[in-house]
Enzyme design. Sequence first.
Site, PDB file in Angstrom:
ATOM      1  N   PRO A 109       0.809  -1.229   0.000  1.00 19.16           N
ATOM      2  CA  PRO A 109       0.000   0.000   0.000  1.00 19.16           C
ATOM      3  C   PRO A 109       0.840   1.275   0.000  1.00 19.16           C
ATOM      4  CG  PRO A 109      -0.578  -1.459   1.843  1.00 19.16           C
ATOM      5  CD  PRO A 109       0.662  -2.005   1.238  1.00 19.16           C
ATOM      6  N   CYS A 110       0.270   2.352  -0.560  1.00 18.47           N
ATOM      7  CA  CYS A 110       0.915   3.675  -0.554  1.00 18.47           C
ATOM      8  C   CYS A 110       0.549   4.328   0.778  1.00 18.47           C
ATOM      9  CB  CYS A 110       0.376   4.486  -1.724  1.00 18.47           C
ATOM     10  SG  CYS A 110       1.013   6.145  -1.831  1.00 18.47           S
ATOM     11  N   GLN A 111       1.519   4.495   1.654  1.00 17.47           N
ATOM     12  CA  GLN A 111       1.258   5.091   2.979  1.00 17.47           C
ATOM     13  C   GLN A 111       2.286   6.186   3.246  1.00 17.47           C
ATOM     14  OE1 GLN A 111       1.613   1.036   4.652  1.00 17.47           O
ATOM     15  NE2 GLN A 111      -0.232   1.478   5.819  1.00 17.47           N
TER      16      GLN A 111
END
Length: 441
Positions: A109-111
Amino acid sequence: MKTPTLFNLFQGIKEHKNMNMKVSQSNCITTIELFAGVGGFRIGLKNAKHSNKNFHIVWSNQWEPSTKIQHASQIYEKQFGYTNHSNEDISKVKTSDIPDHQMLVGGFPCQDYSVASTLKNSHGINGKKGVLWWEIYRILEEKKDKAPKYLLLENVDRLLKSPASQRGRDFAIILSSLNALGYAVEWRVINASEYGMPQRRRRVFIFASKKDTTFYNNLKANSIADNLDKTGLFGKAFPIKKIDSKKVITQQLSSDLVDITDNFNKNSPKTNAFLETGYMIDSVYHTAKIETNYSGKYSVLGDFLQDEDSVPKEFYIDEEELKKWKYQKGSKSIERVNKTTGHKYKYAEGSMGFPDCLNKPSRTIITGEGGKSASRFKHVVKINGKYRRLTPIELERLNMFPDNHTIGVTDTKRAFLMGNALVVGIVERLGNLILKEIDEI
Ligand SMILES: C[S@@+](CC[C@H](N)C(=O)[O-])C[C@H]1O[C@@H](n2cnc3c(N)ncnc32)[C@H](O)[C@@H]1O
């Protein structure tokens, strides 16, 4: 850990036997798949072949934090077998329980990857809890000299620009932390439809290669412009037009992640530090814009539809519902109220193409694609004068998955899983190239 069902066990044994046979017959790149979802990387890598070389998944991990029932993991086990699959939160898995492997793949995920100075300790980097990039980092670091030689990762293209207030900071953290572990990193934003695949899906693919591997040495040996458009992994697998070397941006990366967190791109936070293609080696990165160079056949949505006779009737939209769909897809200006400040403002949006065009690649499949309710972003096609949504099989086809790969859960869940997945044709193409070029197996 969950108890395997008899079916799963049987599948696992079958798979294990098959794998052992393959190991003895050919040269395999041992691979682990993280954040596996329903196995998009695995299908792409399984399809990839070059002479007698192939990929062999020795371990996989998938755990969905938001639901009790683990739909994606169940499908993964049903399709690939129970053996060597873990359905646990990756942050709870000990590195010593993960088999050694030559390549690590996954769509994480893009976090927010920022690092606070108070979290820095003598054992290396401590990123924020729950930020999954640090789980990949932890495995690489703890594997020490057994760390994989290669990584192949996928993410939304926003990763290169986030956070919006300090563009590129998060990607700079990824690059710098991989540099510290001895990797060179190449990246490319790829829109699958621009290379003849069925869906307009722009994702960034990231390939890291450890010091002294074929790919690392190639980056060292060739010129910057050549690495970007010709001799790097992406230049070879996904051709682009020649890059003007004067337009390449070159920058030194700090090796201090706290410094990157605090200062990266601070003076021009709205300027993109990382463009659509690039690579980093020895803490210096080079990046440039690209123009696709593809002369093959293009795919269009209409090529991937099921026979109308086999489409269940719940996918059709009746006259009454059609009004709601037309409203959602149309242009509108709505008054909204900010819940915190009470401030009223006008929200406006333009009209969308409706129904979806059959003569173009599909739009991006999103996780909310399933379900009957009218929506702006779900696909609707018009066939023989009738409007309908796309079926789970059609969504699978648009990601180049086999038909019915996700069968066994609700249609809405199947759509969700495809919205999370990737276009497997991209992984296959990258896999073919890796197998072709690699010497060290
Ligand atoms: C972008 S999706 C990857 C989908 C996959 N490439 C595919 O083809 O289906 C990311 C996946 O990471 C999983 N995930 C999220 N948090 C996780 C965690 N803590 N441990 C393991 N997996 C996690 C999600 O459930 C999701 O399936």
